[in-house]
Design an enzyme around this catalytic site. Sequence first.
Site, PDB file in Angstrom:
ATOM      1  N   GLU A 132     -55.741 -11.358   2.313  1.00 22.67           N
ATOM      2  CA  GLU A 132     -56.592 -11.578   3.269  1.00 22.67           C
ATOM      3  C   GLU A 132     -56.061 -11.540   4.657  1.00 22.67           C
ATOM      4  O   GLU A 132     -54.998 -12.078   4.863  1.00 22.67           O
ATOM      5  CB  GLU A 132     -57.059 -12.979   3.083  1.00 22.67           C
ATOM      6  CG  GLU A 132     -58.006 -13.443   4.195  1.00 22.67           C
ATOM      7  CD  GLU A 132     -58.711 -14.948   3.935  1.00 22.67           C
ATOM      8  OE1 GLU A 132     -58.312 -15.576   3.289  1.00 22.67           O
ATOM      9  OE2 GLU A 132     -59.747 -15.236   4.783  1.00 22.67           O
ATOM     10  N   GLY A 272     -50.047 -21.223   5.075  1.00 24.56           N
ATOM     11  CA  GLY A 272     -50.168 -22.188   4.015  1.00 24.56           C
ATOM     12  C   GLY A 272     -50.179 -21.878   2.566  1.00 24.56           C
ATOM     13  O   GLY A 272     -49.478 -21.973   1.743  1.00 24.56           O
ATOM     14  N   ALA A 273     -51.373 -21.318   2.340  1.00 28.10           N
ATOM     15  CA  ALA A 273     -51.856 -20.679   1.076  1.00 28.10           C
ATOM     16  C   ALA A 273     -52.970 -19.892   1.061  1.00 28.10           C
ATOM     17  O   ALA A 273     -53.581 -19.765   2.051  1.00 28.10           O
ATOM     18  CB  ALA A 273     -52.234 -22.172   0.439  1.00 28.10           C
ATOM     19  N   MET A 274     -53.115 -19.153  -0.136  1.00 25.96           N
ATOM     20  CA  MET A 274     -54.181 -18.248  -0.209  1.00 25.96           C
ATOM     21  C   MET A 274     -55.230 -18.583  -1.416  1.00 25.96           C
ATOM     22  O   MET A 274     -54.402 -18.729  -2.794  1.00 25.96           O
ATOM     23  CB  MET A 274     -53.672 -16.957  -0.024  1.00 25.96           C
ATOM     24  CG  MET A 274     -54.670 -15.802  -0.219  1.00 25.96           C
ATOM     25  SD  MET A 274     -55.662 -15.922   1.109  1.00 25.96           S
ATOM     26  CE  MET A 274     -57.246 -15.108   0.315  1.00 25.96           C
ATOM     27  N   ASN A 276     -56.950 -16.981  -3.525  1.00 24.64           N
ATOM     28  CA  ASN A 276     -57.040 -15.638  -4.475  1.00 24.64           C
ATOM     29  C   ASN A 276     -57.794 -16.389  -5.767  1.00 24.64           C
ATOM     30  O   ASN A 276     -57.338 -17.308  -6.380  1.00 24.64           O
ATOM     31  CB  ASN A 276     -56.069 -15.041  -5.061  1.00 24.64           C
ATOM     32  CG  ASN A 276     -54.876 -14.669  -3.721  1.00 24.64           C
ATOM     33  OD1 ASN A 276     -55.581 -13.995  -3.012  1.00 24.64           O
ATOM     34  ND2 ASN A 276     -53.882 -15.144  -3.907  1.00 24.64           N
ATOM     35  N   HIS A 308     -58.082 -27.930  -0.402  1.00 23.69           N
ATOM     36  CA  HIS A 308     -58.684 -26.836   0.334  1.00 23.69           C
ATOM     37  C   HIS A 308     -58.855 -25.531  -0.710  1.00 23.69           C
ATOM     38  O   HIS A 308     -59.984 -24.892  -0.599  1.00 23.69           O
ATOM     39  CB  HIS A 308     -57.920 -26.595   1.645  1.00 23.69           C
ATOM     40  CG  HIS A 308     -58.464 -25.434   2.474  1.00 23.69           C
ATOM     41  ND1 HIS A 308     -59.228 -25.824   3.584  1.00 23.69           N
ATOM     42  CD2 HIS A 308     -58.273 -24.376   2.619  1.00 23.69           C
ATOM     43  CE1 HIS A 308     -59.543 -24.825   4.174  1.00 23.69           C
ATOM     44  NE2 HIS A 308     -59.099 -23.864   3.670  1.00 23.69           N
ATOM     45  N   GLU A 309     -57.602 -25.044  -1.095  1.00 22.84           N
ATOM     46  CA  GLU A 309     -57.902 -23.718  -1.813  1.00 22.84           C
ATOM     47  C   GLU A 309     -58.748 -23.805  -3.214  1.00 22.84           C
ATOM     48  O   GLU A 309     -59.301 -22.735  -3.351  1.00 22.84           O
ATOM     49  CB  GLU A 309     -56.154 -23.170  -2.052  1.00 22.84           C
ATOM     50  CG  GLU A 309     -55.241 -23.169  -0.945  1.00 22.84           C
ATOM     51  CD  GLU A 309     -55.926 -22.443   0.254  1.00 22.84           C
ATOM     52  OE1 GLU A 309     -56.649 -21.654   0.125  1.00 22.84           O
ATOM     53  OE2 GLU A 309     -55.429 -22.879   1.318  1.00 22.84           O
ATOM     54  N   HIS A 312     -62.341 -23.620  -1.859  1.00 16.45           N
ATOM     55  CA  HIS A 312     -62.711 -22.270  -1.627  1.00 16.45           C
ATOM     56  C   HIS A 312     -63.311 -21.519  -2.899  1.00 16.45           C
ATOM     57  O   HIS A 312     -64.060 -20.372  -2.817  1.00 16.45           O
ATOM     58  CB  HIS A 312     -61.665 -21.283  -1.321  1.00 16.45           C
ATOM     59  CG  HIS A 312     -61.369 -21.341   0.314  1.00 16.45           C
ATOM     60  ND1 HIS A 312     -62.331 -21.264   1.031  1.00 16.45           N
ATOM     61  CD2 HIS A 312     -60.156 -21.464   0.969  1.00 16.45           C
ATOM     62  CE1 HIS A 312     -61.922 -21.255   2.459  1.00 16.45           C
ATOM     63  NE2 HIS A 312     -60.600 -21.486   2.329  1.00 16.45           N
ATOM     64  N   GLU A 331     -64.241 -20.907   6.238  1.00 12.67           N
ATOM     65  CA  GLU A 331     -63.049 -21.833   6.615  1.00 12.67           C
ATOM     66  C   GLU A 331     -63.572 -23.073   7.206  1.00 12.67           C
ATOM     67  O   GLU A 331     -63.043 -24.234   6.828  1.00 12.67           O
ATOM     68  CB  GLU A 331     -61.971 -21.096   7.672  1.00 12.67           C
ATOM     69  CG  GLU A 331     -61.434 -19.955   7.056  1.00 12.67           C
ATOM     70  CD  GLU A 331     -60.735 -20.333   5.614  1.00 12.67           C
ATOM     71  OE1 GLU A 331     -60.125 -21.592   5.361  1.00 12.67           O
ATOM     72  OE2 GLU A 331     -60.275 -19.427   4.923  1.00 12.67           O
TER      73      GLU A 331
HETATM   74  N1  B3K Z   1     -57.683 -18.074   3.689  1.00  8.49           N
HETATM   75  C1  B3K Z   1     -56.245 -18.338   3.869  1.00  8.49           C
HETATM   76  C2  B3K Z   1     -55.751 -17.718   5.105  1.00  8.49           C
HETATM   77  C3  B3K Z   1     -55.549 -16.334   5.254  1.00  8.49           C
HETATM   78  C4  B3K Z   1     -54.913 -16.350   6.605  1.00  8.49           C
HETATM   79  C5  B3K Z   1     -54.597 -14.644   6.926  1.00  8.49           C
HETATM   80  N2  B3K Z   1     -53.966 -14.521   7.839  1.00  8.49           N
HETATM   81  C6  B3K Z   1     -56.005 -19.581   3.404  1.00  8.49           C
HETATM   82  C7  B3K Z   1     -56.982 -20.788   3.870  1.00  8.49           C
HETATM   83  O1  B3K Z   1     -57.406 -20.997   4.846  1.00  8.49           O
HETATM   84  O2  B3K Z   1     -57.433 -21.433   2.761  1.00  8.49           O
HETATM   85 ZN    ZN Z   2     -59.271 -21.688   3.873  1.00 12.75          ZN
END
Ligand code: B3K
Ligand code: ZN
Length: 868
Positions: A132, A272-274, A276, A308-309, A312, A331
């Site tokens: 991302e 912080g985190a992603m 996927n 949070h993750e 998503h 977000e």
């Molecule tokens: N979606 C990712 C952030 C990606 C940042 C790219 N530079 C984490 C988050 O907001 O949950």
């Molecule tokens: Zn996020």
Amino acid sequence: MQSPSPSSFKVNYIEDYSPPVWLTPKAHIRFDLDTENTIVRTEYEVCLNSDQNGKSLPPLFLNGEGLEFLSLRVDGAICDPGAYQISKEGLTLSDPPRNQFQLVVENKISPKRNTGLEGLYQSNSMLCTQNEPEGFRKITYSVDRPDNMIRFSVSLVGDKEYFPILLSNGNHIETKEIHGGKQEVIWEDPFPKPTYLFAIVAGDLAEIRSTYTTLSGREIVLKIFVDKGNQDKTEFAMYSLKEAMRWDEETFGLEYDLDLYMIVAVDDFNMGAMENKGLNLFNSKLVLADKKSATDETFESILGVVAHEYFHNYTGNRVTLRNWFNLTLKEGLTVFRDQWFTEDKTDPAVKRIKDVTLLMDHQFPEDAGPMSHPIVPKSYVEMNNFYTVTVYEKGAEVIRMLSVILGREGFKKGLKNYLNRYDGQGVTYEEFIHSMEEANQLELPMFRNWYDRKGTPNIEVSEDWNENTGTYSLEFTDTDKTNLPLLFPIPIALFDADGTVLKEELFIAKGFKSEINWDGFLQKPIASVFRNFSAPVKVKFDRSREDIVFLAKQEKDGFSRFFALQEVIKQCFESSLEGKEITKMPEVLQVIENTLSDRKNLAKDYLSYLLSFPSIGNLAESLQVFDYEIIEKNRNLWLATIADRFVTNFQEIYEENRISLPTQTRTEIGKRRLQNTSLYYLFHSKNSLNRLGGLALQKQRDAKHMSEELSIVRLLSEMNHELKAESFAMFYEKWKSEPLVLDYWFAAQVGFGTEALETVRRLKDHEKFNWSNPNRVRSLIGSFARNPLSFHKADGSGYRFLGESIEKLNSINPQIAANLTKLFQNAWLQTGQRPTIAAEVLENLLKIPQLSREVTEIVTTIRKGWGL
Ligand code: B3K
Ligand code: ZN
């Protein structure tokens, strides 16, 4: 942010959006993994997005950056080089054969040389991805945009000894041994998703396994992967995940949709985190924690970010974005959901205080400076630059306003409607608001302007009480009448002089001027407006200080009481800056005395916030006074006055809370905070400073929790105490083999005082510092640049140092370099030669050959905002 067109970099405008011409609904990717040279073979089903009605077919463009192209096949036949073009941006197939066909492309990449940490890269001995927003194009050729939804299957081939663990999204299908000590692992994700949610991981990792049973009785396997040796630091992250899963089921009826959920901790990670799909990647500092090595703040961040993750998975993954301009759709909404979750799991008033403080200290300045942009930006050069506090935190405040207007039940109905209607699609904020309106059968046209208007609105409040008729009225005026009109909720309480709530009402303000009134007031009531910080605005209420003092003592809403108390301090502080005597400002002492005498009725954690004195940065921002040294001097005077006046109380509080159990319960966290708050004041008392030093070091030595240990290190550093060197040395000796703990140590040494430049220069050459690791850079260089006393030095030395650091990082990791560049944003407000020197440093950055798109955009935007 207005995205100017810096030199050759392309600007993307929201009005230019058009749907993709070609889609790739199915992909199978095979990776032959190797740290130096990984071969990627991608097989797509390609189809035309809309019927072209017999017209000739448009060319197919696939994004690809920094790839070594190997071969291209269309419907099984190798393409001859005349049939396609390769450029810096990607691959064009000029003459696609049909409106549906198969394409196979092969390319080579080097994870090891990828120090920008986007795409496929190496962290220690592990290989992992970050895609991302547009990292996928650094892995293979693709239609790399969020409105292209793909069903992926993946085949990972790697050396069994180096990469015993091979992971990707979705379900594990099979593992095969192959010749030469290799294995092949196949994964398939049943949910279509955009490229940005694709992930793989390869490494020799330890696995921690648990299970979670959903309310409908399905068993989900949960796995956390960490470097070997860190297994015992994952308990809290696993707990957080289960809490989040339960909360989303209970609050929104959302149940996890795969049978496996994985989290991998990565040491080198840009953020912080992603999120996927099914395979979250986390910065290891947001997974690994135990009481000895992590602070209470870190524990709470883990709780919030894991949630949070996870959240998503619905808001972001199942319903995703049509384009990157709409980033706040996932977000802002997901931040609001994680804030709500943490409010439920901890103390809602404390959580609100923390979130609003973050907004005011960071988002308000961003929105008042050269990088101001609406929560839906209208253009960008490099999307990574738009993961901002505006898109995230102001975006969350906008969603919160909806929840106040509709009520939490109405909000839940709206969210369900949104997720049902748009499951599997990429949408915009318009679809979201429409779903909310539809489910609640009302219309909120002006509300949409929040998505287009930049800057923090200034709202003036005036009150009027007519003694004869008993009418009391409140008027709200948005001072910027040239801007888009807004709609926002204002919860109001009217109090009588004894503190009884006479009226509670939710008022919805619309447009530039709104008024509300009540009859039957024989005495003027005291109004509390925008309770619980109901809108991301600056409020100017022309009223007596007496009324604010009243609210600081009597307001029942925890956040608003805190806010009133801070307001009393800030107003008095401002008067003291104007040269008025502190002794003539008794209100501050009065509200603190009141808080102290009320303390047995207040939760410890909350009490610690009520007793905290605003930081230098917060005072500067709120009062718009940027002479940090004067602020510091006055602040110390105030702290000493308060400390001397209440020394016995602070000693008592310290004694009452001195012994805490090293657990993460509200009471114990509250005790630790109160120890720190009382010690903080005691250290500022003129009489006790030297005597306390020895006690502090002893406390550092005996600490059973990192929050206790680190607070001493920070305190001695901030006080510039003669024992600070001893404290740093002791901390280092104990933690030198734990990089994440040393990050606290780096930060504590440069985060305070006027002399941090010399320290940061020394520490950047320390054997434990590493420019390639984003956590190290943030704790050392970032903390220095967030220390206003040293960064904004009159001679410009702080600015020059940051400029040098950015130059160095530009070639290692442009995203991290760009984030640091943003810290120049308020240099223009400073006095003396500072703005001129800052401008010169930025101009010199532009001269760097190969200046990245990331840094170029930030420098250009800031300079433009400054009129340069
Ligand atoms: N979606 C990712 C952030 C990606 C940042 C790219 N530079 C984490 C988050 O907001 O949950
Ligand atoms: Zn996020």
